[in-house]
Design an enzyme around this catalytic site. Structure first.
Site, short mmCIF file in Angstrom:
data_model
loop_
_atom_site.label_atom_id
_atom_site.label_comp_id
_atom_site.label_asym_id
_atom_site.label_seq_id
_atom_site.Cartn_x
_atom_site.Cartn_y
_atom_site.Cartn_z
N THR A 11 0.90 -1.16 0.00
CA THR A 11 0.00 0.00 0.00
C THR A 11 0.93 1.20 0.00
O THR A 11 2.02 1.13 0.58
CB THR A 11 -0.92 0.04 1.25
N HIS A 12 0.55 2.25 -0.66
CA HIS A 12 1.42 3.44 -0.82
C HIS A 12 2.77 3.06 -1.43
O HIS A 12 3.78 3.72 -1.17
CB HIS A 12 1.65 4.15 0.51
N SER B 45 18.00 0.24 -26.46
CA SER B 45 18.27 1.68 -26.54
C SER B 45 19.21 1.92 -27.70
O SER B 45 20.02 1.06 -28.05
CB SER B 45 18.90 2.13 -25.23
N LYS C 276 20.64 -1.65 -22.11
CA LYS C 276 19.22 -1.44 -21.81
C LYS C 276 18.29 -2.47 -22.43
O LYS C 276 18.49 -2.94 -23.54
CB LYS C 276 18.78 -0.05 -22.33
N ASN D 35 14.21 -2.26 -22.52
CA ASN D 35 13.15 -1.36 -22.08
C ASN D 35 11.75 -1.96 -22.25
O ASN D 35 11.48 -2.61 -23.25
CB ASN D 35 13.22 -0.04 -22.86
N GLU E 208 4.85 0.64 -21.65
CA GLU E 208 4.74 2.10 -21.55
C GLU E 208 3.77 2.66 -22.59
O GLU E 208 2.99 3.57 -22.32
CB GLU E 208 6.12 2.74 -21.74
N GLN F 81 -21.66 13.71 -36.54
CA GLN F 81 -20.76 12.99 -37.42
C GLN F 81 -19.39 12.78 -36.74
O GLN F 81 -18.63 11.90 -37.12
CB GLN F 81 -20.60 13.77 -38.73
N LYS G 223 -18.00 9.17 -34.85
CA LYS G 223 -17.40 7.94 -35.37
C LYS G 223 -15.90 7.85 -35.14
O LYS G 223 -15.39 6.84 -34.64
CB LYS G 223 -17.74 7.80 -36.87
N1 ARG Z 1 -22.39 11.24 -42.50
C1 ARG Z 1 -23.46 11.57 -41.62
C2 ARG Z 1 -23.06 11.22 -40.20
O1 ARG Z 1 -22.15 10.50 -40.04
C3 ARG Z 1 -24.69 10.82 -41.97
C4 ARG Z 1 -25.95 11.48 -41.54
C5 ARG Z 1 -26.20 12.64 -42.37
N2 ARG Z 1 -27.43 13.26 -42.09
C6 ARG Z 1 -27.63 14.54 -42.40
N3 ARG Z 1 -28.78 15.01 -42.15
N4 ARG Z 1 -26.69 15.28 -42.92
O2 ARG Z 1 -23.61 11.67 -39.24
#
Ligand code: ARG
Length: 459
Positions: free
Chosen positions: A154-155, A276, A282, A284, A289, A321, A324
């Site tokens: 601990t610590h 290294s 070394k 590593n 990391e 958008q 994603k």
């Molecule tokens: N490429 C757009 C997205 O990933 C698709 C949806 C587009 N819809 C719109 N009303 N422009 O969100």
């Protein structure tokens, strides 16, 4: 292909088109986009919204497009706005007017919401498989080192003796919770938003549940505005990925310490270490990391998603958008880290003698010395104080508790007798901790059995 012909007189500015476009990062969802479209087109035919023959034609061609993209015969056009536009455009290029019927009773807003869900479900399953693989490796190590005494900290100060197997099983618990968190997230994700339309549903007599069933999803979303504007499922998954990274990162931090000359508890295999450029001696732990470092990316992805979503009004906004790249990066990073981390742990050499040596110093059996007095009837606080004095005496004489002569013990407290040496031996300290969840050998066995059961249920 541009989708919004009619209202516009001029083409979109070239650079603005690039800025607006998402195809560079959403083309990876081509399979899910086609799967969703196949389900939608089948439903349109079944409901008589388009002719059955046209529905069949669309489905047939969509499947061909899928096969062509898979085998490289169809190249996704980087000039398209997004993958949805590309697939629909390609379909229409191939089968003409029939292709133009696919988007009846659908918007890209519900389409993209569906695609992301389908994509993330598949990729969450990959993370789960790798986490299970890791749990397997950890269980194996835990059994192998179920008697290898090491200091528990601990610590970062030596605290009480444990065994290395117990340490592995602690991480097992974290990764099992990660799996369960992913399951929870996927459970809420597995709901079809198709039919929400742009935001207000549709006037066509569609069958939303049919689409969900077709895609093997549990149910349909309950509100069309929420259906297109919800990205909670991305955020939840990003949180789950962040916690995986927290766990990997803590583990890596320990591996890095254990590799140091100060600890020398483990040695990484050459295949998972680096040298290294200047210091020939070394070796590593770069991989550990890097995994620790990459946790920052994944936390960043989670913050990106939270920030994108926090201030936008209902329903769909183009801000979304941005979801994603963040969630894809979170998943990609976790998968990449696990790919390097699992074999690194699997091949690491454990130096049990060094752990044992470290456990012998630092008075990590002091609690057990106090407990010895308690078991002879002394109140714990008094036993604690007496043991503290004994530790101080050991420090003065530069001896361990095991080495301190019995006269020294007795000069602090009459209750001590020769039995103290047995009570404070590291093996006794560990085997005595047979409490449920403790480090004793039997307890390790029980933990492993329970984990095996849990894993069976997950699989
Ligand atoms: N490429 C757009 C997205 O990933 C698709 C949806 C587009 N819809 C719109 N009303 N422009 O969100």
């Amino acid at each position: 292909m541009k989708l919004w012909t009619g209202r516009f007189k001029r083409e979109i500015d070239k650079k603005t088109n690039d800025f607006n476009s998402s195809i560079s990062f959403d083309s990876r969802m081509y399979r899910e986009d086609i799967e969703g479209s196949v389900a939608h087109a089948t439903m349109l035919g079944k409901q008589g919204i388009i002719a059955e023959s046209e529905s069949e034609k669309i489905v047939l061609e969509l499947n061909k497009i899928l096969a062509d993209i898979d085998n490289g015969d169809c190249i996704i056009d980087p000039e398209c706005e997004d993958i949805h536009t590309f697939i629909e455009g390609e379909l229409t290029r191939r089968i003409g007017d029939t292709g133009k019927r696919l988007h009846t009773a659908r918007s890209r807003n519900d389409q993209v919401a569906l695609d992301i869900r389908l994509y993330l479900e598949k990729h969450s399953a990959k993370v789960k498989t790798m986490l299970l693989e890791l749990v397997d490796v950890l269980i194996e190590k835990a059994q192998q080192y179920s008697c290898a005494v090491m200091p528990g900290y601990t610590h970062l100060q030596r605290a009480q003796p444990i065994v290395f197997g117990h340490h592995f099983l602690a991480y097992c618990q974290m990764f099992l919770r990660d799996i369960s968190r992913i399951n929870d997230a996927v459970n809420r994700m597995d709901v079809s938003p198709l039919g929400s339309g742009a935001l207000a549903g549709t006037t066509y007599n569609i069958d939303r549940q049919f689409v969900a069933d077709f895609l093997g999803m549990q149910s349909v979303t309950e509100n069309s505005l929420d259906g297109v504007s919800d990205r909670d499922f991305c955020i939840e998954l990003a949180c789950a990925m962040s916690l995986v990274m927290v766990h990997l990162s803590r583990f890596c931090e320990e591996v890095i310490m254990w590799c140091s000359s100060e600890f020398k508890f483990v040695e990484l295999d050459d295949a998972f270490s680096t040298g290294s450029s200047i210091m020939p001696q070394k070796k590593n732990p770069d991989i550990a990391e890097l995994v620790r470092g990459k946790s920052g990316r994944v936390f960043g992805d989670m913050i990106t998603l939270l920030t994108v979503m926090k201030g936008i009004p209902l329903a769909y906004n183009k801000d979304m958008q941005e979801d994603k790249e963040a969630i894809f990066d979170a998943i990609d990073t976790v998968l990449m880290c696990l790919t390097a981390f699992i074999p690194m742990i699997k091949t690491m050499t454990v130096k049990t003698e060094n752990m044992r040596k470290a456990a012998a110093g630092g008075f990590i059996n002091a609690t057990d010395c106090a407990d010895y007095l308690v078991k002879k009837g002394m109140p714990f606080r008094d036993a604690y104080k007496a043991t503290g004095e004994i530790v101080a005496r050991c420090i003065e004489l530069d001896l361990t508790l095991e080495e301190l002569p019995i006269e020294e013990y007795r000069s602090v407290c009459e209750v001590f007798d020769e039995g103290v040496y047995e009570a404070i031996s590291l093996e006794t300290c560990v085997s005595g901790r047979n409490v449920y969840g403790g480090p004793a050998e039997q307890s390790i066995k029980t933990q492993v059995e329970k984990i095996r059961e849990t894993v069976k249920c997950i699989k």
